[in-house]
Design a protein around this motif. Structure first.
Motif, short mmCIF file in Angstrom:
data_model
loop_
_atom_site.label_atom_id
_atom_site.label_comp_id
_atom_site.label_asym_id
_atom_site.label_seq_id
_atom_site.Cartn_x
_atom_site.Cartn_y
_atom_site.Cartn_z
N VAL A 10 -4.50 15.65 -6.43
CA VAL A 10 -4.45 15.19 -7.82
C VAL A 10 -5.77 14.56 -8.22
CG1 VAL A 10 -3.29 13.68 -9.48
CG2 VAL A 10 -1.95 14.85 -7.73
N PHE A 11 -6.27 13.63 -7.40
CA PHE A 11 -7.56 12.98 -7.71
C PHE A 11 -8.68 14.02 -7.75
CE2 PHE A 11 -5.63 9.01 -5.74
CZ PHE A 11 -5.61 8.28 -6.93
N TRP A 12 -8.66 14.96 -6.85
CA TRP A 12 -9.70 15.99 -6.75
C TRP A 12 -9.72 16.84 -8.02
CZ3 TRP A 12 -9.60 19.97 -2.13
CH2 TRP A 12 -10.79 20.72 -2.11
N SER A 13 -8.54 17.22 -8.51
CA SER A 13 -8.50 18.09 -9.68
C SER A 13 -8.67 17.35 -11.00
CB SER A 13 -7.20 18.91 -9.70
OG SER A 13 -6.09 18.05 -9.87
N LYS A 14 -8.17 16.12 -11.09
CA LYS A 14 -8.19 15.41 -12.37
C LYS A 14 -9.23 14.31 -12.46
CE LYS A 14 -4.38 14.97 -14.63
NZ LYS A 14 -3.06 14.61 -15.15
N GLY A 15 -9.70 13.82 -11.32
CA GLY A 15 -10.59 12.67 -11.32
C GLY A 15 -9.78 11.38 -11.26
N TYR A 16 -10.45 10.30 -10.93
CA TYR A 16 -9.76 9.02 -10.76
C TYR A 16 -9.17 8.51 -12.08
CZ TYR A 16 -8.91 4.13 -9.66
OH TYR A 16 -8.32 2.91 -9.50
N GLU A 17 -9.99 8.43 -13.10
CA GLU A 17 -9.55 7.84 -14.37
C GLU A 17 -8.45 8.65 -15.03
OE1 GLU A 17 -10.15 4.92 -15.73
OE2 GLU A 17 -11.52 4.37 -14.09
N SER A 18 -8.51 9.96 -14.95
CA SER A 18 -7.51 10.81 -15.62
C SER A 18 -6.21 10.94 -14.83
CB SER A 18 -8.09 12.20 -15.86
OG SER A 18 -9.15 12.13 -16.78
N THR A 19 -6.20 10.46 -13.60
CA THR A 19 -4.98 10.52 -12.79
C THR A 19 -4.10 9.33 -13.13
OG1 THR A 19 -6.06 11.69 -10.98
CG2 THR A 19 -4.07 10.47 -10.44
N SER A 20 -2.89 9.62 -13.55
CA SER A 20 -1.96 8.55 -13.92
C SER A 20 -1.00 8.25 -12.77
CB SER A 20 -1.15 8.97 -15.15
OG SER A 20 -0.30 10.06 -14.81
N LEU A 21 -0.33 7.13 -12.86
CA LEU A 21 0.67 6.79 -11.85
C LEU A 21 1.78 7.85 -11.83
CD1 LEU A 21 1.68 4.90 -9.67
CD2 LEU A 21 2.80 3.56 -11.46
N PRO A 22 2.29 8.31 -12.98
CA PRO A 22 3.28 9.39 -12.92
C PRO A 22 2.77 10.66 -12.23
CG PRO A 22 3.37 8.33 -15.06
CD PRO A 22 2.17 7.76 -14.35
N ASP A 23 1.48 10.99 -12.41
CA ASP A 23 0.90 12.14 -11.70
C ASP A 23 1.02 11.94 -10.19
OD1 ASP A 23 -0.02 13.36 -14.09
OD2 ASP A 23 -1.98 12.36 -13.93
N LEU A 24 0.69 10.75 -9.74
CA LEU A 24 0.71 10.46 -8.30
C LEU A 24 2.13 10.43 -7.75
CD1 LEU A 24 -2.08 7.74 -8.27
CD2 LEU A 24 -2.23 10.05 -7.30
N LEU A 25 3.05 9.86 -8.51
CA LEU A 25 4.44 9.81 -8.06
C LEU A 25 5.03 11.21 -7.96
CD1 LEU A 25 5.75 6.74 -10.12
CD2 LEU A 25 4.93 6.79 -7.75
N LYS A 26 4.72 12.05 -8.93
CA LYS A 26 5.21 13.43 -8.91
C LYS A 26 4.63 14.20 -7.73
CE LYS A 26 5.43 17.64 -11.64
NZ LYS A 26 4.97 18.32 -12.86
N ALA A 27 3.34 14.06 -7.50
CA ALA A 27 2.67 14.82 -6.43
C ALA A 27 3.12 14.37 -5.05
CB ALA A 27 1.16 14.67 -6.55
N THR A 28 3.29 13.08 -4.87
CA THR A 28 3.63 12.56 -3.54
C THR A 28 5.13 12.52 -3.28
OG1 THR A 28 3.67 10.26 -4.32
CG2 THR A 28 1.56 11.10 -3.48
N GLY A 29 5.92 12.51 -4.36
CA GLY A 29 7.36 12.38 -4.20
C GLY A 29 7.79 10.97 -3.89
N LEU A 30 6.87 10.02 -4.00
CA LEU A 30 7.17 8.62 -3.69
C LEU A 30 7.68 7.89 -4.92
CD1 LEU A 30 4.03 7.65 -1.56
CD2 LEU A 30 6.28 8.35 -0.74
N SER A 31 8.42 6.83 -4.68
CA SER A 31 8.79 5.92 -5.77
C SER A 31 7.60 4.99 -6.01
CB SER A 31 10.02 5.10 -5.38
OG SER A 31 9.69 4.21 -4.32
N ARG A 32 7.62 4.34 -7.14
CA ARG A 32 6.56 3.39 -7.47
C ARG A 32 6.45 2.31 -6.38
NH1 ARG A 32 4.45 1.66 -12.70
NH2 ARG A 32 5.81 3.27 -13.55
N SER A 33 7.59 1.79 -5.96
CA SER A 33 7.56 0.71 -4.96
C SER A 33 7.03 1.22 -3.61
CB SER A 33 8.93 0.07 -4.79
OG SER A 33 9.88 1.01 -4.35
N SER A 34 7.43 2.42 -3.21
CA SER A 34 6.94 2.97 -1.94
C SER A 34 5.43 3.20 -2.00
CB SER A 34 7.63 4.29 -1.60
OG SER A 34 8.97 4.08 -1.27
N LEU A 35 4.96 3.71 -3.12
CA LEU A 35 3.52 3.96 -3.26
C LEU A 35 2.75 2.65 -3.15
CD1 LEU A 35 1.78 6.52 -5.35
CD2 LEU A 35 0.99 4.20 -5.61
#
Length: 193
Positions: A19-44
């Motif tokens: 996600v970071f590689w394709s979108k960059g740091y600033e354009s990567t949102s928390l929902p992007d990361l949660l979707k990609a990793t399958g983690l909950s906010r608290s687990s992340l």
């Protein structure tokens, strides 16, 4: 008693890296990361601390994998020259792939963070130096196996290959004309002969 983690931390880092590689740091949102990793906010947050810490860990995974691939290619053929050539042909092949428009994560982050983030700048420099060192060793091996002339300065050529590689990666992310990348690679390879 804390519950054991029910996910593969390395796999989560790899997914975050993409996600970071394709979108960059600033354009990567928390929902992007949660979707990609399958983690909950608290687990992340419990596992990685913050978006920045997750990014730094994911970037380190990228660097390690990149060096593994580079060393594999640079030791894959009967001569150092053909190994270096094979590596650059793979870079061109990736540039042709529509599903891989990411370029180089180190280049992307160097541009995104620039000189304003010393920690990221240091990681990018470490990555580029690692690439330069790997090319230096390969060129020295080529001088020994006869595929690269003895009068070539290994360190200077390695720097040239490193800079050329980063330029190819930046241009491939921009989806520029492949003929331009192929011509540049062809000229670059002649400097090793």
């Amino acid at each position: 008693m804390a519950r054991p983690r029910e996910f593969d931390e390395r796999e989560a880092l790899i997914q975050a890296m993409h996600v970071f590689w394709s979108k960059g740091y600033e354009s990567t949102s928390l929902p992007d990361l949660l979707k990609a990793t399958g983690l909950s906010r608290s687990s992340l947050y419990d596992t990685f601390g913050s978006k920045r810490e997750l990014f730094l860990a994911a970037f380190e995974i990228y660097r390690q994998e990149r060096m593994r691939v580079l060393h594999g290619y640079l030791n894959s053929e009967s001569t150092a020259y053909t190994s270096i050539q094979g590596f650059f042909l793979m870079v061109l092949e990736h540039a042709r792939m529509q599903e891989r428009p990411f370029g180089c994560m180190s280049c992307n982050e160097a541009v995104e963070f620039g000189p304003h983030d010393p920690e990221v700048q240091q990681l990018v420099e470490k990555d580029f130096l690692g690439i330069e060192d790997a090319f230096t060793l390969a060129i020295e091996a080529g001088k020994k196996d006869g595929s690269i002339p003895l009068n070539k300065n290994a360190r200077r050529l390695a720097r040239f290959l490193t800079v050329t590689l980063q330029g190819l990666q930046m241009m491939s992310r921009s989806r520029l004309d492949m003929e331009r990348l192929e011509d540049a690679t062809s000229v670059m390879l002649t400097t090793l002969q």
